[in-house]
Enzyme design. Sequence first.
Site, PDB file in Angstrom:
ATOM      1  N   ASP A   1       0.845  -1.190   0.000  1.00 36.42           N
ATOM      2  CA  ASP A   1       0.000   0.000   0.000  1.00 36.42           C
ATOM      3  C   ASP A   1       0.881   1.241   0.000  1.00 36.42           C
ATOM      4  OD1 ASP A   1      -2.573   1.207   0.035  1.00 36.42           O
ATOM      5  OD2 ASP A   1      -2.260   1.741   2.129  1.00 36.42           O
TER       6      ASP A   1
ATOM      7  N   HIS B   1      -4.299  14.083   0.589  1.00 37.39           N
ATOM      8  CA  HIS B   1      -4.460  13.245   1.773  1.00 37.39           C
ATOM      9  C   HIS B   1      -3.244  13.372   2.689  1.00 37.39           C
ATOM     10  CE1 HIS B   1      -5.524   9.852   4.314  1.00 37.39           C
ATOM     11  NE2 HIS B   1      -4.348   9.295   4.053  1.00 37.39           N
TER      12      HIS B   1
ATOM     13  N   GLU C   1     -10.268   3.889   3.421  1.00 36.72           N
ATOM     14  CA  GLU C   1      -9.385   4.654   2.545  1.00 36.72           C
ATOM     15  C   GLU C   1      -9.797   4.356   1.114  1.00 36.72           C
ATOM     16  OE1 GLU C   1      -5.357   5.441   5.109  1.00 36.72           O
ATOM     17  OE2 GLU C   1      -5.290   3.879   3.576  1.00 36.72           O
TER      18      GLU C   1
ATOM     19  N   GLU D   1      -9.190   4.036  -2.487  1.00 38.74           N
ATOM     20  CA  GLU D   1      -7.983   3.818  -3.294  1.00 38.74           C
ATOM     21  C   GLU D   1      -8.326   3.074  -4.586  1.00 38.74           C
ATOM     22  OE1 GLU D   1      -4.502   2.354  -1.329  1.00 38.74           O
ATOM     23  OE2 GLU D   1      -5.237   2.887   0.683  1.00 38.74           O
TER      24      GLU D   1
ATOM     25  N   ASP E   1      -8.783   0.220   1.758  1.00 39.06           N
ATOM     26  CA  ASP E   1      -7.835  -0.239   2.772  1.00 39.06           C
ATOM     27  C   ASP E   1      -8.374   0.197   4.134  1.00 39.06           C
ATOM     28  OD1 ASP E   1      -5.482  -1.532   3.562  1.00 39.06           O
ATOM     29  OD2 ASP E   1      -4.430   0.361   3.740  1.00 39.06           O
TER      30      ASP E   1
ATOM     31  N   ARG F   1      -7.677   3.791  13.023  1.00 42.28           N
ATOM     32  CA  ARG F   1      -6.809   4.946  13.233  1.00 42.28           C
ATOM     33  C   ARG F   1      -6.220   4.996  14.646  1.00 42.28           C
ATOM     34  NH1 ARG F   1      -5.552   6.355   8.139  1.00 42.28           N
ATOM     35  NH2 ARG F   1      -7.391   6.867   6.904  1.00 42.28           N
TER      36      ARG F   1
ATOM     37  N   GLN G   1      -3.533   2.254  14.782  1.00 46.34           N
ATOM     38  CA  GLN G   1      -2.424   2.701  13.938  1.00 46.34           C
ATOM     39  C   GLN G   1      -1.639   3.832  14.592  1.00 46.34           C
ATOM     40  OE1 GLN G   1      -3.714   4.092  10.098  1.00 46.34           O
ATOM     41  NE2 GLN G   1      -1.661   4.662   9.439  1.00 46.34           N
TER      42      GLN G   1
ATOM     43  N   LYS H   1      -3.846  -1.927  10.016  1.00 42.30           N
ATOM     44  CA  LYS H   1      -4.158  -2.106   8.604  1.00 42.30           C
ATOM     45  C   LYS H   1      -4.317  -3.570   8.197  1.00 42.30           C
ATOM     46  CE  LYS H   1      -3.394   2.184   6.898  1.00 42.30           C
ATOM     47  NZ  LYS H   1      -4.237   2.906   5.939  1.00 42.30           N
TER      48      LYS H   1
ATOM     49  N   THR I   1      -8.717  -5.642   3.722  1.00 43.57           N
ATOM     50  CA  THR I   1      -8.641  -4.768   2.553  1.00 43.57           C
ATOM     51  C   THR I   1      -9.619  -5.317   1.527  1.00 43.57           C
ATOM     52  OG1 THR I   1      -6.310  -4.232   2.947  1.00 43.57           O
ATOM     53  CG2 THR I   1      -7.162  -3.859   0.724  1.00 43.57           C
TER      54      THR I   1
ATOM     55  N   GLU J   1     -10.344  12.446   7.445  1.00 44.79           N
ATOM     56  CA  GLU J   1     -10.336  13.787   6.872  1.00 44.79           C
ATOM     57  C   GLU J   1     -11.719  14.435   6.932  1.00 44.79           C
ATOM     58  OE1 GLU J   1      -7.657  13.767   3.074  1.00 44.79           O
ATOM     59  OE2 GLU J   1      -8.332  11.705   3.434  1.00 44.79           O
TER      60      GLU J   1
END
Length: 424
Positions: free
Chosen positions: A125, A132, A197, A199, A231, A235, A238, A251, A255, A362
């Site tokens: 990844d 971002h 996320e 992606e 993904d 948070r 992480q 993570k 996925t 975000e």
Amino acid sequence: MSLQKSWVESANSADTDFPLNNLPYGVFSSGGGEARCGVAIGDMILDATAAEAAGLLTMRGGPLLNAGVWNPVMAAGADVWADLRAQLTALLSHGATAQAALAETLVAQADVDMLMPMQVTEYTDFYAGRQHAENMGAILRGSAELPANWLHIPIGYNGRASSVVVSGTPIHRPNGQSKAPDAALPSFGPSKRLDIELEMGAIVGTPSPMGTPITVDQADDMIFGYVLLNDWSARDIQGWEYQPLGPFQGKAFGTSISPWIVTAAALAPFRTPTPQREHALLPYLASTTDGLFDIELSVLMQPAGAATATKLTTTNYSRMYYSAAEQLCHHAVGGCGMRTGDLLGSGTISGPSKSEYGSLMELSWAGREPFTLDTGETRTFIEDGDTLTLRGAAIADTYRIGFGDCAGTILPAAPMPHNAQDKG
């Protein structure tokens, strides 16, 4: 760019994701039966495994379509990819002489279960969306300034291939360690800041040997196709674990990818250049081909029991700073051998306005700015029972090239073994 007509009438609809121009590859099963390679056409699937067995499709070095995954075709190389696409286009075009025979191999998408389209060999990844990266810097460090290396190399980490699942697979909320800002010690339990996320995923077809660097142009030719990729990210887990070696358990729990691999050939009319660079990239990252694609992307959230989903964000793959080919080139430059089935996540795709942010981190600015769904409920991060759906399509005047939904529903955290609970 005009719509190519097919004898499969649903493929000629202006709003289908799967016109004759697309022909993406997936794997399906009917009634719990064996996994079969399929090609989406309108609201139908061409059973490519059956078509090959009947002699309607002829694969060089075949049979290649009886493995229940697309890896054998991916490994066969660009000439085989082009030949297969040409055969499929001819067989499914309006007026094709093989229509009657091929019609026997069609099944309705609504009647099947979609499976993983390929065996994922490795998963990497990246962190290649500039907006971002700047947003995360502002949230976590109080400054949107990018790390010193960010404008020079595609930053990435090696993830878990074992946790990559096809759209529709539910995801358990992960357990793990986290530490509140005002706590002296970490605590253990289900993640409270579960995120997505948005992606794109690039899939490596032809491999490169260990110890052999590749150019960006060679990397571009190695990419078999693309999928939507979510993904999922914890948070809080992480944030406690990532220094100094980067993401790990935050993570590794899931996925999700869309069920259809859209080929690079289908996306070719939508190529677009990478952005202007403040600093020229080092020569090994030079290319002669536009590396990004004009693909409209969106994220929807639907709480458990809600009749409809709320669109949270809309952005575009062309927002990325580094292309998949540049990422693949950099991945191999030190001698890392790339293998058929390697999956490269683009990194979160965000745009300059809040309506284009590709993560809840975000959108809620780390939980400080809750957002309201169409149901009237508010969210900062994902709650149990929420379904998150990624959608994407490259859109021309008369057709669209879609990927199918990339969706997942969050289930409660799995119970811990008693001995682990007892030890607190």
